[in-house]
Scaffold this motif. Structure first.
Motif, short mmCIF file in Angstrom:
data_model
loop_
_atom_site.label_atom_id
_atom_site.label_comp_id
_atom_site.label_asym_id
_atom_site.label_seq_id
_atom_site.Cartn_x
_atom_site.Cartn_y
_atom_site.Cartn_z
N GLY A 108 0.83 -1.20 0.00
CA GLY A 108 0.00 0.00 0.00
C GLY A 108 0.86 1.24 0.00
N PRO A 109 0.27 2.35 -0.43
CA PRO A 109 1.05 3.58 -0.54
C PRO A 109 1.45 4.19 0.80
CG PRO A 109 -1.24 3.96 -1.14
CD PRO A 109 -1.10 2.50 -0.92
N ASP A 110 0.92 3.66 1.92
CA ASP A 110 1.38 4.15 3.22
C ASP A 110 2.79 3.66 3.51
OD1 ASP A 110 0.36 1.58 3.30
OD2 ASP A 110 0.08 1.65 5.48
N LEU A 132 1.14 9.26 -11.18
CA LEU A 132 0.40 7.99 -11.06
C LEU A 132 0.13 7.68 -9.59
CD1 LEU A 132 -0.58 5.65 -12.91
CD2 LEU A 132 1.54 4.49 -12.36
N GLY A 133 1.14 7.87 -8.74
CA GLY A 133 0.96 7.61 -7.32
C GLY A 133 0.16 8.70 -6.64
N LYS A 135 -2.14 10.56 -7.78
CA LYS A 135 -3.57 10.41 -8.08
C LYS A 135 -4.20 9.35 -7.19
CE LYS A 135 -4.21 11.88 -12.85
NZ LYS A 135 -4.17 11.40 -14.25
N GLN A 136 -3.44 8.31 -6.85
CA GLN A 136 -3.99 7.25 -6.01
C GLN A 136 -4.15 7.71 -4.57
OE1 GLN A 136 -5.09 5.09 -8.56
NE2 GLN A 136 -4.84 3.70 -6.84
N ARG A 182 8.92 10.11 -6.30
CA ARG A 182 7.66 9.37 -6.33
C ARG A 182 7.30 8.85 -4.94
NH1 ARG A 182 7.45 4.24 -10.23
NH2 ARG A 182 9.10 3.55 -8.84
N LEU A 186 4.04 10.36 -2.13
CA LEU A 186 2.92 9.58 -1.62
C LEU A 186 2.60 9.93 -0.17
CD1 LEU A 186 3.87 6.04 -3.00
CD2 LEU A 186 2.17 7.60 -3.91
N LYS B 232 1.41 -2.57 -7.27
CA LYS B 232 0.93 -3.08 -5.98
C LYS B 232 1.08 -2.03 -4.89
CE LYS B 232 1.87 -7.97 -6.60
NZ LYS B 232 2.99 -8.90 -6.40
N VAL B 233 2.26 -1.39 -4.85
CA VAL B 233 2.51 -0.38 -3.82
C VAL B 233 1.53 0.78 -3.97
CG1 VAL B 233 4.15 1.37 -3.03
CG2 VAL B 233 4.93 -0.95 -3.46
N LEU B 234 1.22 1.14 -5.21
CA LEU B 234 0.30 2.25 -5.43
C LEU B 234 -1.16 1.83 -5.30
CD1 LEU B 234 2.01 4.09 -8.41
CD2 LEU B 234 2.23 4.54 -5.98
N ARG B 235 -1.36 0.52 -5.12
CA ARG B 235 -2.71 -0.05 -5.04
C ARG B 235 -3.57 0.39 -6.21
NH1 ARG B 235 -4.14 0.16 1.12
NH2 ARG B 235 -3.00 -1.67 1.80
#
Lengths: 287, 350
Positions: A108-110, A132-133, A135-136, A182, A186, B232-235
């Motif tokens: 996960g991005p955390d 890309l990140g 935006k998530q 990047r 996040l 995966k990391v960015l889900r």
């Protein structure tokens, strides 16, 4: 980017041997910080034809908020396995990992990762790779806000003029700068760095260590970095974790590096304790 | 200097090709003449044979035996076909000019306008073939890429469908044609519908899609692990994962498959047009083959060269598109499309 005359990786080894010193035990900067990353009884088993191969066993580690730790050990000891397990990219065979009191399931991005190979999407521009990140993670931000975040971090890592360059046209070092941007963009709870400078030449490595520290000084994100470069681990980390060689690898020893922040390379190198720390770590690795 | 040398090599080999061709066609012509004369001598009389020989030697085109035409004859025939195409085009234009008012009236009354139904020229046939291959390849893409993606993403789906791919991949275009014909002719019974066209493009599509299908599935299943880790990391959700990561990463392989698909489609198309009685280059070749007039063989040779050249152009076109969309900058020589793109970008920047 100013490059020091003497990069950390080019030190003469005879200066680093001094085994009689007392380990520092506290890092005052982190005294009132809570624990954010807690690893408990962690186990990793790879089943093989000859039976189970236990890489990590009964590994315990906790990292405080805004602490920067580096993990060193011989190659193949399982330090990368440990990092990918924290990232959620590798399954956990036993025990648990929790971030901010929540048990980790999947990636996960955390827990942003700076990979060893830059792992940029080569068909996207540097900006789009970061976007890309973003935006998530910030789905509700306006387009302008998202763009500002991306540009801020790319600017921070020294790519302010290369927003629209395709990632595959950049050198390895430049690509890794984007990788750093990047990950920071996040706004992760924990930043994971998997030997991020391992593939670079020593000059570029020094440059990127400075870039990383500069961005990190602003954000003070909890960071876990895998490295096998002793000097890098001292320069960057608040605490160096030493892993024993596998199988059944665990944490063998740890060393608090109490240098003040923000750190300057020259001050660190000139610090009288620097060579004691270096000698201590080398000593561990050589036994 | 190197370019000049290469051009010289190519021109040299073209000239030797023409010389060998000319020698072969002369030899075959002589053989065909002597066979004809001995046949007449045997079946009829010496006088009849002598008369035939004279007629052939006088150069009367209607009495020439059919054999391999010479390069010059093929060149001349190509010119004749082009002239004929101009004539037919003019006829068509005249026809529409004449019918302009009538058609306008018919349109106002809500009826279908009258279309030209005269003989198609060689050029018209070529255009029909291009239309056929376009629809065929479009069909191939629209089946092969989605199925290939699914096969690449899901091992279960791949296992369940792989036998089908393996069995149907090596089937000959002739059999595909028969299969498609069985189905299409049962469904489309309206006498006005263009069954030949439908049968042609479906057979071509089904026959040519396998390279793209297999390459897409391999491309998708072998996407660099590090890109997948990023997703995966960015889900990333499944849609974003496919369109932002998996597809762009597998585009080089997909396009390699597409290039094979297009060249197979073009090769198969001629045969299928022949079988399905569809207009097009295959139809043209069939007609000339069945016609058997003295100019037929030369016309067939012209069609052969046109087919070959269009095949090359299609392949180069695909290669250029591949260069445009692919992130791998491997090709050293810039493709025509990339040169155009660079011109466009530099103009924009200026």
């Amino acid at each position: 980017m100013a490059i020091e005359e003497k990069t950390l990786t080019n030190l003469s080894p005879e200066r680093s041997i001094n085994t009689r010193f007392t380990k520092p035990d506290v890092n005052r900067r982190l005294e009132d910080k809570k624990e954010i990353l807690v690893i408990d009884q962690l186990k990793k088993v790879y089943p093989t034809a000859k039976g189970d191969y236990v890489v990590l066993d009964n590994l315990k580690l906790s990292v405080k908020q805004s602490e920067f730790i580096s993990i060193i050990g011989h190659s193949g000891c399982g330090k990368s396995t440990l990092l990918t397990m924290i990232a959620g990219l590798n399954s956990i065979s036993g025990g648990q990992i929790s971030v901010d009191n929540e048990v980790v399931h999947g990636a996960g991005p955390d827990r942003a990762v700076v990979f060893q190979s830059p792992s940029l999407l080569p068909w996207l521009s540097t900006l789009d790779n970061v976007m890309l990140g973003v935006k998530q993670v910030f789905p509700h931000a306006t387009k302008k806000q998202k763009l500002e975040i991306c540009k801020y971090y790319l600017d921070k890592v020294g790519l302010g003029n290369d927003f629209n360059k395709k990632a595959n046209t950049l050198s390895q070092g430049m690509q890794q700068r984007v990788g750093i941007a990047r990950a920071f963009a996040l706004k992760p709870k924990v930043l994971l760095l998997d030997e991020p400078f391992g593939m670079l030449d020593s000059l570029t490595r020094g440059e990127l260590q400075d870039v990383l520290l500069e961005v990190w000084n602003k954000e003070q994100i909890t960071a876990v970095m895998i490295t096998h470069d002793v000097d890098e681990s001292i320069f960057l980390a608040d605490r160096v974790i030493m892993m024993t060689s596998g199988p059944y690898a665990k944490i063998g020893d740890e060393l608090v590096i109490p240098f003040d922040r923000p750190r300057k390379r020259k001050e660190i190198l000139d610090h009288p304790a620097y060579y004691d720390y270096r000698g201590y770590l080398m000593d561990f690795l050589n036994h | 200097m190197k370019v000049l040398k290469n051009v010289g090599l190519i021109i040299g080999s073209i000239i030797s090709f023409l010389i060998i061709w000319n020698m072969a066609s002369n030899a075959l012509y002589k053989r065909a003449v002597s066979t004809t004369i001995t046949k007449i001598e045997k079946l009829q009389s010496k006088e009849a044979a002598e008369e035939t020989r004279k007629r052939i030697e006088s150069g009367d085109p209607s009495s020439q035996p059919n054999s391999l035409p010479s390069p010059l004859l093929v060149w001349k025939t190509a010119g004749l076909l082009l002239d004929d195409a101009h004539k037919v085009m003019k006829k068509k234009q005249d026809f529409y000019k004449k019918m302009e008012k009538t058609n306008a009236k018919l349109k106002q009354a809500g009826k279908e306008s009258i279309t030209y139904t005269g003989r198609p020229s060689f050029l018209d046939q070529t255009i029909t073939s291009l239309k056929n291959i376009f629809w065929g390849v479009l069909l191939a893409i629209s089946i092969a890429i989605p199925v290939g993606i699914l096969m690449g993403l899901s091992k279960r789906f791949k296992t369940s469908i792989n036998w089908f791919v393996q069995i149907f991949k090596p089937i000959s275009p002739v059999v595909w044609f028969l299969l498609v014909q069985m189905i299409v002719n049962t469904i489309m019974t309206d006498p006005d519908s263009d069954n030949a066209f439908v049968i042609t493009f479906i057979s071509v599509g089904l026959c040519a899609m396998w390279a793209t299908l297999v390459n897409t599935s391999v491309g998708v299943s072998s996407v660099d692990e590090s890109y997948l880790n990023v997703s995966k990391v960015l889900r990333l959700g499944i849609g974003k994962k496919i369109f932002k990561v998996v597809l762009p990463a597998s585009i080089p392989l997909i396009f390699t498959g597409l290039r094979i698909t297009v060249s197979v489609a073009w090769m198969v198309l001629i045969a299928v047009e022949w079988l399905s009685q569809s207009p097009g280059l295959g139809g043209f070749v069939r007609e000339e083959f069945q016609n058997g007039s003295s100019s037929s063989n030369a016309k067939i040779m012209v069609a052969m060269f046109v087919i070959g050249i269009i095949g090359v152009i299609l392949d180069k076109l695909m290669a250029s598109v591949q260069g445009l969309v692919s992130f791998e900058n491997k090709s050293q020589s810039p493709s025509p499309l990339s040169i155009m793109r660079n011109m466009f970008i530099s103009k924009k920047a200026a």
